[in-house]
Motif scaffolding. Sequence first.
Motif, PDB file in Angstrom:
ATOM      1  N   UNK A   1       0.840  -1.193   0.000  1.00 12.13           N
ATOM      2  CA  UNK A   1       0.000   0.000   0.000  1.00 12.13           C
ATOM      3  C   UNK A   1       0.874   1.242   0.000  1.00 12.13           C
ATOM      4  N   UNK A   2       0.690   2.089  -1.012  1.00 11.44           N
ATOM      5  CA  UNK A   2       1.382   3.375  -1.046  1.00 11.44           C
ATOM      6  C   UNK A   2       0.511   4.379  -0.285  1.00 11.44           C
ATOM      7  N   UNK A   3       0.966   4.766   0.906  1.00 12.77           N
ATOM      8  CA  UNK A   3       0.130   5.582   1.788  1.00 12.77           C
ATOM      9  C   UNK A   3       0.020   7.022   1.305  1.00 12.77           C
ATOM     10  N   UNK A   4       0.743   7.409   0.248  1.00 15.12           N
ATOM     11  CA  UNK A   4       0.696   8.791  -0.229  1.00 15.12           C
ATOM     12  C   UNK A   4      -0.443   9.033  -1.213  1.00 15.12           C
ATOM     13  N   UNK A   5      -0.993   7.976  -1.796  1.00 12.60           N
ATOM     14  CA  UNK A   5      -1.996   8.155  -2.849  1.00 12.60           C
ATOM     15  C   UNK A   5      -3.340   7.600  -2.396  1.00 12.60           C
ATOM     16  N   UNK A   6      -4.377   8.021  -3.097  1.00  8.46           N
ATOM     17  CA  UNK A   6      -5.730   7.623  -2.712  1.00  8.46           C
ATOM     18  C   UNK A   6      -5.962   6.146  -2.970  1.00  8.46           C
ATOM     19  N   UNK A   7      -5.650   5.670  -4.186  1.00  6.45           N
ATOM     20  CA  UNK A   7      -5.761   4.243  -4.505  1.00  6.45           C
ATOM     21  C   UNK A   7      -4.470   3.567  -4.060  1.00  6.45           C
ATOM     22  N   UNK A   8      -4.438   3.206  -2.795  1.00  2.59           N
ATOM     23  CA  UNK A   8      -3.193   2.834  -2.132  1.00  2.59           C
ATOM     24  C   UNK A   8      -2.689   1.446  -2.503  1.00  2.59           C
ATOM     25  N   UNK A   9      -3.523   0.552  -2.976  1.00  2.19           N
ATOM     26  CA  UNK A   9      -3.089  -0.811  -3.300  1.00  2.19           C
ATOM     27  C   UNK A   9      -2.298  -0.783  -4.607  1.00  2.19           C
ATOM     28  N   UNK A  10      -1.007  -1.093  -4.532  1.00  2.00           N
ATOM     29  CA  UNK A  10      -0.147  -1.044  -5.721  1.00  2.00           C
ATOM     30  C   UNK A  10       0.378  -2.419  -6.109  1.00  2.00           C
ATOM     31  N   UNK A  11       0.345  -3.391  -5.232  1.00  2.83           N
ATOM     32  CA  UNK A  11       0.835  -4.724  -5.545  1.00  2.83           C
ATOM     33  C   UNK A  11       0.240  -5.727  -4.567  1.00  2.83           C
ATOM     34  N   UNK A  12      -0.117  -6.908  -5.084  1.00  4.89           N
ATOM     35  CA  UNK A  12      -0.659  -7.988  -4.251  1.00  4.89           C
ATOM     36  C   UNK A  12       0.100  -9.275  -4.553  1.00  4.89           C
ATOM     37  N   UNK A  13       0.511  -9.963  -3.491  1.00  2.67           N
ATOM     38  CA  UNK A  13       1.220 -11.234  -3.636  1.00  2.67           C
ATOM     39  C   UNK A  13       0.329 -12.360  -3.115  1.00  2.67           C
ATOM     40  N   UNK A  14       0.193 -13.397  -3.923  1.00  2.80           N
ATOM     41  CA  UNK A  14      -0.540 -14.595  -3.523  1.00  2.80           C
ATOM     42  C   UNK A  14       0.431 -15.764  -3.495  1.00  2.80           C
ATOM     43  N   UNK A  15       0.645 -16.328  -2.325  1.00  2.95           N
ATOM     44  CA  UNK A  15       1.552 -17.461  -2.223  1.00  2.95           C
ATOM     45  C   UNK A  15       1.306 -18.295  -0.984  1.00  2.95           C
ATOM     46  N   UNK A  16       0.641 -17.723   0.022  1.00  2.00           N
ATOM     47  CA  UNK A  16       0.356 -18.434   1.264  1.00  2.00           C
ATOM     48  C   UNK A  16      -1.099 -18.920   1.270  1.00  2.00           C
ATOM     49  N   UNK A  17      -1.284 -20.097   1.797  1.00  2.00           N
ATOM     50  CA  UNK A  17      -2.619 -20.682   1.875  1.00  2.00           C
ATOM     51  C   UNK A  17      -3.277 -20.426   3.229  1.00  2.00           C
ATOM     52  N   UNK A  18      -2.475 -19.987   4.211  1.00  2.00           N
ATOM     53  CA  UNK A  18      -3.029 -19.667   5.521  1.00  2.00           C
ATOM     54  C   UNK A  18      -2.526 -18.295   5.956  1.00  2.00           C
ATOM     55  N   UNK A  19      -2.758 -17.942   7.221  1.00  2.00           N
ATOM     56  CA  UNK A  19      -2.482 -16.593   7.705  1.00  2.00           C
ATOM     57  C   UNK A  19      -1.004 -16.232   7.548  1.00  2.00           C
ATOM     58  N   UNK A  20      -0.759 -14.998   7.100  1.00  2.00           N
ATOM     59  CA  UNK A  20       0.585 -14.448   7.012  1.00  2.00           C
ATOM     60  C   UNK A  20       0.906 -13.814   8.372  1.00  2.00           C
ATOM     61  N   UNK A  21       1.845 -14.408   9.083  1.00  2.00           N
ATOM     62  CA  UNK A  21       2.149 -13.938  10.443  1.00  2.00           C
ATOM     63  C   UNK A  21       3.521 -13.283  10.553  1.00  2.00           C
ATOM     64  N   UNK A  22       4.326 -13.283   9.492  1.00  2.00           N
ATOM     65  CA  UNK A  22       5.636 -12.643   9.524  1.00  2.00           C
ATOM     66  C   UNK A  22       5.926 -11.925   8.229  1.00  2.00           C
ATOM     67  N   UNK A  23       6.390 -10.646   8.323  1.00  2.00           N
ATOM     68  CA  UNK A  23       6.753  -9.848   7.156  1.00  2.00           C
ATOM     69  C   UNK A  23       7.986  -9.022   7.500  1.00  2.00           C
TER      70      UNK A  23
END
Length: 399
Positions: free
Chosen positions: A258-280
Amino acid sequence: SHSISSEKRNRCTAPRPPLQEAGSRPYMPSLSTASRNPSAKCYGDRFIPDRSAMDMDMARYLLTEPRKDKENAAASPAKEAYRKLLAEKILNNRTRILSFRNKPQSPRASIRSFVLMRLLSQAKPAKQRRYIPQSAERTLDAPELVDDYYLNLLDWGSSNVLSIALSNTVYLWDASNGSTSELVTVDEDNGPVTSVSWAPDGRHIAVGLNSSDVQLWDTTSNRLLRTMRGVHDSRVGSLAWNNNILTTGGMDGKIVNNDVRIRDHVVQTYHGHEQEVCGLKWSGSGQQLASGGNDNILHIWDVSMASSMPSAGRTQWLHRLEDHVAAVKALAWCPFQSNMLASGGGGSDRCIKFWNTHTGSCLNSVDTGSQVCSLIWNKNERELLSSHGFTQNQLTLWK
């Protein structure tokens, strides 16, 4: 005769040049090589040989040696070899007869001083062993701290302020003066707070909620800047900053930039985990993202791959690492080796693994005896600190 003497007299009475003291004698350099001050060094003259600096025996030998060589032209090879060895070892292959400087320091004394200087330069003071305390410097009460391994409820900002989420409230503790303040309390429909993360500036903080919303706060004015909705379908348990990009990980398995400077903040989505993402965790260069999930998978995502293939970047990871046998929550990038990542597994795994993110190979694995909750590298020493849960609940400092 009279005219010559009168001419000399006229020359003597000629006017003196300016800037010269009356009655002073013309300057004549001293012919003495020794200084009037016995403590002063005498360096001699470049063109006048110094008898005191000359070795007369050596000079006589060097003067008469060529004559002997001519007389003994038919000397045996053994005598010739002996003569060369003598000149090399005793005479140091000297060929100069006249000396224009003081005698050099004796070889034995110069070697001794050289060895002494080398020993002094190599002798380093022993590094004192660092004292590591065995008890806490400060203990803070944390009532209503949610007991959930998959949430990230604690973060220390660059301004030396600690943020901690207790149920529906986010508190700030200033380590410089020990003061505590309340940042926000969310209502029951949105709470509890499931993650907190400071921005690099130490002023703004992101707050993830159980309702899937993400709030961005300005801590200097205690003002809510914006609320990002619709990013995830369930709670947001992990957050990571990369300059102006806030990366969020949810129970739905999605990772969103999410680019917090712009209104449409979603700029990229990653799909690779089948369950909860608990570490970034973003790398120090901001080019690679490490993500760990409850599906026991560790992913390495590369910014260049996502930007070069926007359509395929949704599922195009750089490495998919499946060595852990429990949830991967603890992640830490090495500050002194950019391509090294440390990861920690949950209760069924209990291991800290070190990865080469260029090749995807596992460099080492250490069984810690307890589930690994978090990891942090020491920036001043080659050390790693790990915190643990079940069964020993320990803090371990690794060299």
